[in-house]
Design an enzyme around this catalytic site. Structure first.
Site, PDB file in Angstrom:
ATOM      1  N   ASP A 198       0.810  -1.220   0.000  1.00 13.10           N
ATOM      2  CA  ASP A 198       0.000   0.000   0.000  1.00 13.10           C
ATOM      3  C   ASP A 198       0.845   1.273   0.000  1.00 13.10           C
ATOM      4  O   ASP A 198       0.489   2.247  -0.652  1.00 13.10           O
ATOM      5  CB  ASP A 198      -1.034   0.003   1.126  1.00 13.10           C
ATOM      6  N   GLY A 241      -2.285  -5.874  18.795  1.00 13.02           N
ATOM      7  CA  GLY A 241      -0.996  -6.483  18.497  1.00 13.02           C
ATOM      8  C   GLY A 241      -1.076  -7.726  17.654  1.00 13.02           C
ATOM      9  O   GLY A 241      -0.079  -8.416  17.460  1.00 13.02           O
ATOM     10  N   ALA A 242      -2.272  -8.016  17.104  1.00 16.32           N
ATOM     11  CA  ALA A 242      -2.450  -9.234  16.313  1.00 16.32           C
ATOM     12  C   ALA A 242      -2.363  -8.981  14.812  1.00 16.32           C
ATOM     13  O   ALA A 242      -2.602  -9.876  14.004  1.00 16.32           O
ATOM     14  CB  ALA A 242      -3.807  -9.870  16.645  1.00 16.32           C
ATOM     15  N   GLY A 243      -2.025  -7.748  14.436  1.00 18.36           N
ATOM     16  CA  GLY A 243      -1.945  -7.429  13.014  1.00 18.36           C
ATOM     17  C   GLY A 243      -3.299  -7.319  12.359  1.00 18.36           C
ATOM     18  O   GLY A 243      -3.429  -7.501  11.145  1.00 18.36           O
ATOM     19  N   SER A 262      -5.536  -0.273  15.686  1.00 23.61           N
ATOM     20  CA  SER A 262      -5.303   1.176  15.699  1.00 23.61           C
ATOM     21  C   SER A 262      -6.132   1.878  14.629  1.00 23.61           C
ATOM     22  O   SER A 262      -6.720   2.944  14.868  1.00 23.61           O
ATOM     23  CB  SER A 262      -3.817   1.494  15.510  1.00 23.61           C
ATOM     24  N   GLU A 277      -1.984   8.560  11.932  1.00 18.10           N
ATOM     25  CA  GLU A 277      -1.020   7.529  12.323  1.00 18.10           C
ATOM     26  C   GLU A 277       0.386   7.867  11.833  1.00 18.10           C
ATOM     27  O   GLU A 277       1.368   7.651  12.538  1.00 18.10           O
ATOM     28  CB  GLU A 277      -1.460   6.163  11.801  1.00 18.10           C
ATOM     29  N   ASP A 330      -5.288  -0.139   5.918  1.00 16.47           N
ATOM     30  CA  ASP A 330      -6.024  -0.495   7.126  1.00 16.47           C
ATOM     31  C   ASP A 330      -7.205   0.441   7.355  1.00 16.47           C
ATOM     32  O   ASP A 330      -8.320   0.003   7.666  1.00 16.47           O
ATOM     33  CB  ASP A 330      -5.093  -0.469   8.336  1.00 16.47           C
TER      34      ASP A 330
END
Length: 390
Positions: A37, A123-125, A129, A161, A173
């Site tokens: 991306d 934290g799991a991808g 966020s 971000e 995302d």
């Protein structure tokens, strides 16, 4: 008590008044197209049923108050006119960064009280966020009547971000969280943000897509992500192109030879090979889905994992074990998904074999001495939306 009623009650107890509404934005899992991306390439995420939800009320005094039911600690109170990039605030930097990005873009946000809760694993991808950013942006867009479209909100979330939190992520995302639709995967061109909702009804084909959370936490702010982005940009410069998107797959071998002959670092050569080949893999999967040949996408997922493991080098032993043990147990294909260095993998399986494959992966983790992974089906779900008027 429903989840929304519970969130409303918590908000009211915390802030002394009822919220003006509740909004939700999902996490995502990416089917194919990783680290493409920020190279203006192609991606294909789908939204998960797991969401970040926000109860929100406007303020007119320039105060932004943030609280999460998921993080120990009290209310974070900030002034909107004093928001400064890279100023910390932990988890609160994500919603605060969205307010900063809205103000920077000239949108009048005069403060807010925000209560957040999330079922997206951290934290799991799976873009916990981005879900926080998008749900904050959507709520403020509605309450302040800003008139922003879903893609515009996604771009503002990415800006938050990148510039406020300091993670140089691409826009996938946030676009997935803002724009995905139920029952579909999102085919996104990250250069111009054109998108197509691709039907992805696995159940109708007797298939499941499993998400396996290794429970190995990743932190993309640690420099590894930024180093790969810089390497991709160096490769593009050396080839005299704007971004790696401009290098067609058919010209990849010649380009790699050019980079090697010019003495480019070996890592740059690997990164270029991964990005260009993964763009090609997205196009392969799209063609297979359009033809109704979902099972044939399995080997493409496997090839994607090999590239992420060997060329980009963002996998880890736990992710590799998910892929190898799932395939050994009869999966159609598997790969790590997301930023890597931990996080999650996806596994395409026949529905009838899903339990067997999941059990085999869990047993492999036990044998290796790893903590048990989390396993759940990825159900293509709706993007960000308002879920309660109050």
């Amino acid at each position: 008590m429903t989840e929304n009623a519970e969130l409303t009650a918590t908000f009211t107890e915390l802030y002394g008044t009822a919220p003006e509404g509740i909004w939700a934005a999902p996490g995502r899992v990416n089917l194919i197209g990783e680290y493409t991306d920020f190279n203006d390439g192609f991606v294909m995420p789908l939204a998960l049923p797991h969401t970040a939800r926000a109860a929100v009320a406007r303020r007119t005094d320039g105060v932004l108050r943030l609280h999460s039911t998921d993080v120990p600690g009290g209310v974070v109170s900030l002034r909107v006119d004093e928001l400064t990039p890279h100023s910390g605030h932990g988890w609160a930097a994500y919603p605060a960064g969205v307010v900063w990005a809205l103000l920077e873009a000239g949108h009048p946000v005069t403060g807010a009280d925000i209560q957040l809760t999330s079922t997206v694993p951290v934290g799991a991808g799976l873009s916990s966020s981005a879900a926080l950013e998008v749900v904050t942006g959507l709520a403020l867009n509605d309450l302040f009547a800003l008139g922003l479209s879903a893609p515009e909100l996604a771009v503002l979330g990415q800006r938050a971000e990148n510039a406020f939190v300091g993670v140089p992520c691409g826009v996938m995302d946030q676009m997935a969280s803002a724009c995905c639709t139920e029952g579909h995967a999102l085919y996104l061109d990250t250069r111009d943000l054109t998108q197509r909702q691709v039907p992805f009804d696995l159940a109708a084909q007797g298939l499941q897509l499993l998400v396996v959370d290794t429970r190995v936490k990743h932190a993309l702010g640690d420099g590894a992500y930024a180093e790969r982005r810089a390497g991709c940009e160096a490769g593009a410069r050396a080839l005299g192109i704007g971004t790696l998107r401009d290098l067609p797959y058919e010209g990849l071998d010649a380009a790699l030879g050019t980079l090697a002959a010019a003495g480019e670092d070996e890592s740059v050569v690997r990164y270029v090979r991964h990005v260009v080949s993964d763009n090609h893999r997205v196009e392969q999967v799209i063609a297979l889905l359009d033809a109704g040949e979902v099972r044939a996408a399995g080997p493409v997922l496997n090839a994607g994992h090999v590239s992420l493991r060997d060329d980009l080098r963002v996998s880890c032993p736990e992710l590799d074990l998910v892929v190898s043990s799932a395939n050994a147990a009869g999966a159609l294909g598997a790969r790590m998904t997301g930023g890597g260095f931990g996080g999650s993998a996806i596994v395409l399986v026949e529905e009838a074999a899903a339990d067997t494959v999941a059990k085999s992966v869990s047993e492999a983790f036990t044998s290796a001495g790893y903590a048990a992974p989390g396993v759940f089906p990825a159900v293509p779900s709706a993007g960000a939306r308002r879920v309660s008027a109050a």
